[in-house]
Design an enzyme around this catalytic site. Structure first.
Site, PDB file in Angstrom:
ATOM      1  N   GLU A  67      -4.487  -0.648  -9.106  1.00  0.00           N
ATOM      2  CA  GLU A  67      -3.460   0.283  -9.577  1.00  0.00           C
ATOM      3  C   GLU A  67      -2.275  -0.542 -10.087  1.00  0.00           C
ATOM      4  O   GLU A  67      -1.755  -1.394  -9.364  1.00  0.00           O
ATOM      5  CB  GLU A  67      -3.018   1.203  -8.439  1.00  0.00           C
ATOM      6  CG  GLU A  67      -4.119   2.181  -8.025  1.00  0.00           C
ATOM      7  CD  GLU A  67      -3.715   3.097  -6.868  1.00  0.00           C
ATOM      8  OE1 GLU A  67      -3.976   4.304  -6.965  1.00  0.00           O
ATOM      9  OE2 GLU A  67      -3.155   2.598  -5.867  1.00  0.00           O
ATOM     10  N   HIS A  90      -1.764  -3.080  -7.080  1.00  0.00           N
ATOM     11  CA  HIS A  90      -2.374  -2.658  -5.817  1.00  0.00           C
ATOM     12  C   HIS A  90      -3.884  -2.853  -5.882  1.00  0.00           C
ATOM     13  O   HIS A  90      -4.595  -2.078  -6.533  1.00  0.00           O
ATOM     14  CB  HIS A  90      -2.001  -1.202  -5.532  1.00  0.00           C
ATOM     15  CG  HIS A  90      -2.444  -0.725  -4.193  1.00  0.00           C
ATOM     16  ND1 HIS A  90      -3.018   0.494  -3.984  1.00  0.00           N
ATOM     17  CD2 HIS A  90      -2.430  -1.338  -2.983  1.00  0.00           C
ATOM     18  CE1 HIS A  90      -3.317   0.621  -2.699  1.00  0.00           C
ATOM     19  NE2 HIS A  90      -2.965  -0.480  -2.083  1.00  0.00           N
ATOM     20  N   ASN A 129      -4.230   6.480  -2.548  1.00  0.00           N
ATOM     21  CA  ASN A 129      -3.826   6.877  -1.193  1.00  0.00           C
ATOM     22  C   ASN A 129      -3.183   8.261  -1.161  1.00  0.00           C
ATOM     23  O   ASN A 129      -3.275   8.958  -0.146  1.00  0.00           O
ATOM     24  CB  ASN A 129      -2.885   5.838  -0.580  1.00  0.00           C
ATOM     25  CG  ASN A 129      -3.657   4.638  -0.058  1.00  0.00           C
ATOM     26  OD1 ASN A 129      -4.844   4.741   0.232  1.00  0.00           O
ATOM     27  ND2 ASN A 129      -2.988   3.505   0.049  1.00  0.00           N
ATOM     28  N   SER A 163       0.823  -1.215   0.000  1.00  0.00           N
ATOM     29  CA  SER A 163       0.000   0.000   0.000  1.00  0.00           C
ATOM     30  C   SER A 163       0.848   1.252   0.000  1.00  0.00           C
ATOM     31  O   SER A 163       0.411   2.300  -0.468  1.00  0.00           O
ATOM     32  CB  SER A 163      -0.836   0.078   1.273  1.00  0.00           C
ATOM     33  OG  SER A 163      -1.766  -0.930   1.323  1.00  0.00           O
TER      34      SER A 163
HETATM   35  P1  NAI Z   1      -2.712  -9.629   6.622  1.00  0.00           P
HETATM   36  O1  NAI Z   1      -1.971  -9.439   7.886  1.00  0.00           O
HETATM   37  O2  NAI Z   1      -4.176  -9.913   6.632  1.00  0.00           O
HETATM   38  O3  NAI Z   1      -2.031 -10.824   5.789  1.00  0.00           O
HETATM   39  C1  NAI Z   1      -0.653 -11.012   5.653  1.00  0.00           C
HETATM   40  C2  NAI Z   1      -0.415 -12.523   5.591  1.00  0.00           C
HETATM   41  O4  NAI Z   1       0.922 -12.765   5.130  1.00  0.00           O
HETATM   42  C3  NAI Z   1      -0.527 -13.224   6.957  1.00  0.00           C
HETATM   43  O5  NAI Z   1      -1.528 -14.232   6.867  1.00  0.00           O
HETATM   44  C4  NAI Z   1       0.862 -13.820   7.181  1.00  0.00           C
HETATM   45  O6  NAI Z   1       0.833 -15.110   7.798  1.00  0.00           O
HETATM   46  C5  NAI Z   1       1.382 -13.930   5.758  1.00  0.00           C
HETATM   47  N1  NAI Z   1       2.838 -13.985   5.614  1.00  0.00           N
HETATM   48  C6  NAI Z   1       3.790 -13.272   6.254  1.00  0.00           C
HETATM   49  N2  NAI Z   1       5.020 -13.613   5.786  1.00  0.00           N
HETATM   50  C7  NAI Z   1       4.831 -14.543   4.815  1.00  0.00           C
HETATM   51  C8  NAI Z   1       5.687 -15.273   3.949  1.00  0.00           C
HETATM   52  N3  NAI Z   1       7.009 -15.107   3.981  1.00  0.00           N
HETATM   53  N4  NAI Z   1       5.126 -16.144   3.066  1.00  0.00           N
HETATM   54  C9  NAI Z   1       3.786 -16.315   3.024  1.00  0.00           C
HETATM   55  N5  NAI Z   1       2.928 -15.653   3.817  1.00  0.00           N
HETATM   56  C10 NAI Z   1       3.436 -14.785   4.705  1.00  0.00           C
HETATM   57  O7  NAI Z   1      -2.380  -8.327   5.736  1.00  0.00           O
HETATM   58  P2  NAI Z   1      -3.188  -7.710   4.502  1.00  0.00           P
HETATM   59  O8  NAI Z   1      -4.115  -6.663   4.983  1.00  0.00           O
HETATM   60  O9  NAI Z   1      -3.700  -8.821   3.659  1.00  0.00           O
HETATM   61  O10 NAI Z   1      -2.017  -6.934   3.741  1.00  0.00           O
HETATM   62  C11 NAI Z   1      -1.080  -7.599   2.922  1.00  0.00           C
HETATM   63  C12 NAI Z   1      -0.423  -6.579   2.005  1.00  0.00           C
HETATM   64  O11 NAI Z   1      -1.419  -5.938   1.216  1.00  0.00           O
HETATM   65  C13 NAI Z   1       0.346  -5.460   2.722  1.00  0.00           C
HETATM   66  O12 NAI Z   1       1.490  -5.140   1.954  1.00  0.00           O
HETATM   67  C14 NAI Z   1      -0.650  -4.313   2.710  1.00  0.00           C
HETATM   68  O13 NAI Z   1      -0.023  -3.055   2.747  1.00  0.00           O
HETATM   69  C15 NAI Z   1      -1.324  -4.521   1.367  1.00  0.00           C
HETATM   70  N6  NAI Z   1      -2.663  -3.943   1.225  1.00  0.00           N
HETATM   71  C16 NAI Z   1      -3.557  -3.985   2.257  1.00  0.00           C
HETATM   72  C17 NAI Z   1      -4.836  -3.440   2.096  1.00  0.00           C
HETATM   73  C18 NAI Z   1      -5.847  -3.498   3.192  1.00  0.00           C
HETATM   74  O14 NAI Z   1      -6.891  -2.825   3.093  1.00  0.00           O
HETATM   75  N7  NAI Z   1      -5.634  -4.280   4.244  1.00  0.00           N
HETATM   76  C19 NAI Z   1      -5.242  -2.799   0.824  1.00  0.00           C
HETATM   77  C20 NAI Z   1      -4.243  -2.884  -0.218  1.00  0.00           C
HETATM   78  C21 NAI Z   1      -2.995  -3.411   0.011  1.00  0.00           C
END
Ligand code: NAI
Length: 295
Positions: free
Chosen positions: A153, A141, A191, A120
């Site tokens: 994006e 994104h 953003n 993000s």
């Molecule tokens: P989340 O915390 O729900 O999920 C992240 C997942 O990655 C966790 O389940 C974790 O176990 C896993 N993980 C960590 N290291 C790993 C690895 N080496 N291999 C495989 N899995 C691994 O986080 P979320 O919200 O899904 O965010 C993920 C990404 O998406 C971040 O970069 C965030 O900035 C981006 N993002 C988030 C948005 C949101 O609204 N939450 C919107 C757009 C982008």
């Protein structure tokens, strides 16, 4: 130009599960990598739940659900991703974690595979060196909730090749989403505009311009937004907004990206919005009430 055939999604959390779901639904064999078996099961369950909800609402047919589930695989071993030609990373928002992953993936992926990050707020170029393929690295994104939100994006860096960008644009359209092209600057398009808007709302509240409810109502009815800024802040997550604004402030050094003290205090108090049950609104009752913030 590389045509995307097999997709790997790394990280099966909130975003990764959604991305894997729409990729599988569009017919791409899609492998999700999580760090443990229970987290693989959790990701699968969350996709099954979303599909079941979609069926209840008449938005997903039985055949679509079956196709989606048939195209999905969940693994813990990175090597199982080796034959993918698009890797979408959706792990935690931490540059070191992401870069460790990219250099591991670079060892196992085909040299012509494309690497995409769903970050993000980090810049894509900060990951290009670790990826070992800066011409084939870009940002994809997605927006939360991924199955519902149309926009993606597509972020090119100063080193992304035109072919890579074109393959990614085609992939996004194949998902039934709308791509917009953005340069690799912190916040991309959405953003960059949305974060200062949400921070301004908090500043207006702290300056006693109006109440939480009246600011929300003002923007909804006066600007035609589907929800006001405080409802949106609670939905996105106050910790997420805080983190993104800190990164954008560090990048641009402009006060309009600086997180207001009230935002920091609420994050420290564990008031993270909808996901923690309390943010600007308290979700323990229906409809939610405005939280007491001692202002
Ligand atoms: P989340 O915390 O729900 O999920 C992240 C997942 O990655 C966790 O389940 C974790 O176990 C896993 N993980 C960590 N290291 C790993 C690895 N080496 N291999 C495989 N899995 C691994 O986080 P979320 O919200 O899904 O965010 C993920 C990404 O998406 C971040 O970069 C965030 O900035 C981006 N993002 C988030 C948005 C949101 O609204 N939450 C919107 C757009 C982008």
């Amino acid at each position: 130009m590389e045509k995307i055939k097999k997709v790997a999604v790394i990280g099966g959390g909130l975003m990764g599960s959604g991305i894997a779901q729409v990729s599988a639904a569009a017919g791409f064999p899609t492998t999700v990598r999580e760090i443990s078996e229970p987290l693989c099961a959790k990701s699968r369950q969350s996709i099954e739940k979303t599909l079941a909800k979609g069926m209840e609402r008449g938005k997903v047919t039985e055949a679509e659900r079956d196709t989606t589930l048939r195209n999905l695989r969940f693994v813990t071993d990175l090597k199982e991703l080796a034959d993918s030609n698009l890797f979408i990373e959706a792990v935690v928002e931490d540059l070191d974690v992401k870069n460790r992953l990219w250099s591991e993936l670079n060892q196992i992926a085909r040299p012509d595979a494309i690497f995409a990050s769903n970050t993000s707020s980090l810049t894509i170029i900060a990951m290009a060196a670790a990826s070992g393929r800066s011409d084939r690295m870009l940002g994809l994104h997605f927006f939360n909730p991924v199955p519902l939100m149309k926009l993606v994006e597509v972020v090119r860096t100063i080193t992304t090749s035109e072919d890579t960008e074109r393959s990614a644009l085609d992939f996004v359209r194949a998902l039934g989403k709308e791509p917009i092209r953005a340069k690799d600057s912190s916040g991309f398009v959405v953003n960059l505009l949305l974060i200062p808007y949400m921070l301004d709302a908090i500043n207006a509240l702290e300056s006693n311009v109006a109440s939480v409810e009246d600011i929300d109502k003002g923007i909804q009815l006066g600007a035609g937004h589907p929800m006001g800024p405080f409802t949106l802040l609670d939905f996105v997550g106050l910790d997420t907004v805080y983190k993104i604004s800190e990164i954008m402030f560090a990048e641009y050094r402009e006060p309009r990206y600086a997180p207001p003290p009230l935002l920091k205090r609420m994050v420290l108090a564990g008031m993270l919005g909808k996901k923690s049950g309390k943010g600007f609104y308290d979700y323990s009752s229906t409809p939610p009430r405005v939280s007491s913030l001692g202002l």
